[in-house]
Write a protein that holds these residues in place. Structure first.
Motif, PDB file in Angstrom:
ATOM      1  N   LEU A 117       0.847  -1.190   0.000  1.00 38.70           N
ATOM      2  CA  LEU A 117       0.000   0.000   0.000  1.00 38.70           C
ATOM      3  C   LEU A 117       0.884   1.241   0.000  1.00 38.70           C
ATOM      4  N   VAL A 127      -9.222  -1.839   2.356  1.00 38.10           N
ATOM      5  CA  VAL A 127      -8.924  -3.255   2.158  1.00 38.10           C
ATOM      6  C   VAL A 127     -10.149  -4.044   2.588  1.00 38.10           C
ATOM      7  N   GLY A 136      -3.992 -12.187   9.196  1.00 44.92           N
ATOM      8  CA  GLY A 136      -3.521 -11.159   8.277  1.00 44.92           C
ATOM      9  C   GLY A 136      -3.048  -9.951   9.054  1.00 44.92           C
ATOM     10  N   THR A 137      -2.131  -9.193   8.469  1.00 42.98           N
ATOM     11  CA  THR A 137      -1.517  -8.081   9.188  1.00 42.98           C
ATOM     12  C   THR A 137      -1.138  -6.973   8.222  1.00 42.98           C
ATOM     13  N   VAL A 138      -1.217  -5.732   8.690  1.00 46.11           N
ATOM     14  CA  VAL A 138      -0.632  -4.585   8.012  1.00 46.11           C
ATOM     15  C   VAL A 138       0.492  -4.053   8.894  1.00 46.11           C
ATOM     16  N   TYR A 162     -11.631  -2.542   5.960  1.00 47.42           N
ATOM     17  CA  TYR A 162     -10.635  -1.812   6.737  1.00 47.42           C
ATOM     18  C   TYR A 162     -10.232  -0.557   5.966  1.00 47.42           C
ATOM     19  N   ILE A 164      -7.096   1.972   5.901  1.00 45.68           N
ATOM     20  CA  ILE A 164      -5.739   2.284   6.340  1.00 45.68           C
ATOM     21  C   ILE A 164      -5.472   3.728   5.942  1.00 45.68           C
ATOM     22  N   ASN A 187       3.094   0.628   3.246  1.00 45.00           N
ATOM     23  CA  ASN A 187       2.661  -0.362   4.224  1.00 45.00           C
ATOM     24  C   ASN A 187       2.562  -1.716   3.539  1.00 45.00           C
ATOM     25  N   LEU A 189       0.705  -5.298   3.349  1.00 45.98           N
ATOM     26  CA  LEU A 189      -0.486  -6.078   3.674  1.00 45.98           C
ATOM     27  C   LEU A 189      -0.181  -7.532   3.361  1.00 45.98           C
ATOM     28  N   LEU A 191      -1.934 -11.358   3.941  1.00 44.43           N
ATOM     29  CA  LEU A 191      -3.043 -12.190   4.378  1.00 44.43           C
ATOM     30  C   LEU A 191      -2.692 -13.652   4.154  1.00 44.43           C
ATOM     31  N   ILE A 213      -8.998  -4.004  -2.910  1.00 45.75           N
ATOM     32  CA  ILE A 213      -8.127  -2.947  -2.401  1.00 45.75           C
ATOM     33  C   ILE A 213      -8.238  -1.751  -3.338  1.00 45.75           C
TER      34      ILE A 213
END
Length: 493
Positions: A117, A127, A136-138, A162, A164, A187, A189, A191, A213
């Motif tokens: 991102l 997202v 999953g994480t950002v 979400y 961001i 960033n 992302l 998953l 996205i």
């Protein structure tokens, strides 16, 4: 107190009452040689030597402190080379993450969906996560945690939207969004989707059919999603270990807002010529110092990872299994911050891993994931591919979702490249290859040649290379956290 002086001759009329502990002798033996002074004034040669050493020390510290942003930059450039040059272009391990692409300790046993991102380019970014998404994480450009998604996130695996947004975003937010703010433009992302019947097809279809996205500003005219397979692709996402490491860090500093890091870190970077608004142009002297500093920084990081002197790294007093999160804090704050940031613990993690989330560090029974690393056999010797080994996992492996064991190359910290496309074994045993013992335990074997029996339990190694293993538990259970279940060490056979 006796008077002291650096000079043997004191002019008449002068009294010297200078304690010896605060003076500087004319010659001092140090690890960088013998600095030369005259009444405390350094000679030209001494000044040049200590400034070279100062630049070197700061450059080594920059290496150790800046592995996270350099690693993120490696991911960004590697994925961009794959074609993921916009947020809606997602890298997907549709045939799982095999050993061809270089990813720091990537996992062979989940379907990854990865996007970069860019909030500077796109502004606040939406997202949409589909139902059934695993962890999953950002993370931001410094690999700091921004938000979890999927099973450990606020949607709890049910799917959701979400947003961001930059830290200073004050615009309207539509109802029904989980909002997270990031201090950086770039960033990551990432998953994960779980296998179904041991295959990636269902997770791949879930992602390709459900991930969306797009910039919030383009909500009415969304770009068409593109999914680019990373399986089998020869790309490199790992940061440099020579002087170009500092160029990677400089690129991050030039791109990101000045507030992405604190003034002390900005000052440390500026001390070796990395500034927000100036080109990074080290001269020949500085390039030599940076090359040496990168070599020492790399050696230091490797020692921290594979020869750790921190006993907290070990899960058990009588086993070789280690954690990646020394101190059990995703921010590496020692004692809830009262002891400051544990920089060696942070280096131990980021030199060999990516993706930073509390779900990997704290106790989350039945959710998130836990990791244990072993680079030595039961005798304490490093694992080597010319030898044969056995790992016995006792019955009742504490993983609600699944467990896996993957082997890695200590040089690249990526999957070991062998004759097996996926250098791993996992409990998602759709083909029935895994053979369990009568008591429910399982023996995994490692070696350069297949055994005469239970080939489905065998992970291939390379005779000329060392290796290490990571055991993953997805949905870890209480017996992992209370240590009532204990894995055996890897034993040479």
């Amino acid at each position: 107190m006796a008077a002291t002086s650096n000079s043997t001759d004191v002019p008449d009329g002068y009294n010297t009452f200078i304690p010896g502990t605060i003076t500087t002798p004319d010659r001092v033996e140090t690890r960088i040689g013998t600095p030369d002074f005259t009444d405390g004034f350094p000679s030209d040669e001494t000044a040049a030597k200590v400034f070279d050493n100062l630049d070197f020390m700061r450059a080594v510290e920059v290496f150790l402190q800046c592995v996270p942003p350099a690693s993120m930059e490696g991911l960004r450039t590697g994925l961009t080379a794959l074609g993921c040059d916009a947020a809606h272009k997602v890298a997907i391990a549709d045939r799982l993450l095999d050993s061809t692409p270089l990813f720091l300790t990537g996992n062979t046993d989940t379907v990854y969906a990865i996007a970069i991102l860019d909030l500077h380019r796109d502004g606040p970014t939406v997202v949409e996560v589909p139902p059934g998404c695993g962890p999953g994480t950002v993370d931001d450009a410094w690999f700091r945690f921004v938000v979890d998604m999927g099973a450990p996130g606020p949607d709890r695996g049910k799917g959701g939207k979400y947003l961001i947004a930059p830290v200073d975003y004050e615009g309207d937010v539509p109802d029904g969004y989980h909002v997270a703010h990031s201090p950086s433009h770039v960033n990551l992302l990432l998953l994960r989707g779980f296998l179904v019947d041991g295959k990636p097809d269902a997770a791949t279809a879930m992602f390709e059919g459900g991930i969306r996205i797009y910039p919030l500003s383009a909500a009415e005219d969304r770009p068409t999603m593109e999914f680019i397979s990373v399986s089998g692709k020869a790309i490199n996402t790992i940061h440099a270990n020579d002087h170009s490491f500092y160029e990677e860090v400089a690129d991050v500093i030039h791109r990101e807002p000045i507030g992405v890091i604190d003034p002390e870190t900005r000052g440390l970077l500026a001390a070796i010529g990395i500034h927000k608004d100036r080109p990074f142009e080290p001269d020949e002297r500085m390039l030599d110092i940076l090359s040496d500093a990168a070599a020492v920084g790399n050696a230091t990081a490797r020692a921290i990872c594979f020869q750790t002197r921190d006993q907290r790294a070990y899960f058990y007093p009588n086993r070789k299994w280690k954690t990646g999160f020394v101190g059990s804090d995703y921010r590496w704050l020692d004692g809830d911050g009262r002891g400051g940031r544990d920089m060696d613990a942070r280096t131990l993690f980021f030199y060999q891993a990516t993706v930073n989330t509390p779900a990997m560090a704290i106790e989350m029974v039945g959710a998130g994931s836990q990791y244990a690393l072993s680079d030595r056999d039961a005798t304490g010797a490093f694992l080597h591919g010319a030898n044969n080994y056995r790992l016995t996992l006792p019955a009742g492996v504490p993983a609600k979702d699944f467990w896996s064991v993957v082997v890695y190359d200590p040089q690249t910290r990526s999957e070991l490249q062998t004759g097996q496309r996926l250098p791993s074994r996992n409990s998602q045993n759709a083909s029935g290859e895994l053979a369990y013992n009568e008591d429910g335990s399982i023996d995994l074997t490692f070696g350069p040649e297949p055994p005469s029996e239970r080939v489905g339990n065998w992970i291939q190694t390379v005779p000329s290379k060392s290796w290490y293993a990571i055991m993953r538990l997805y949905g870890p259970l209480k017996s992992w956290f209370d240590k009532s279940w204990v894995p055996n060490d890897i034993e040479r056979i």
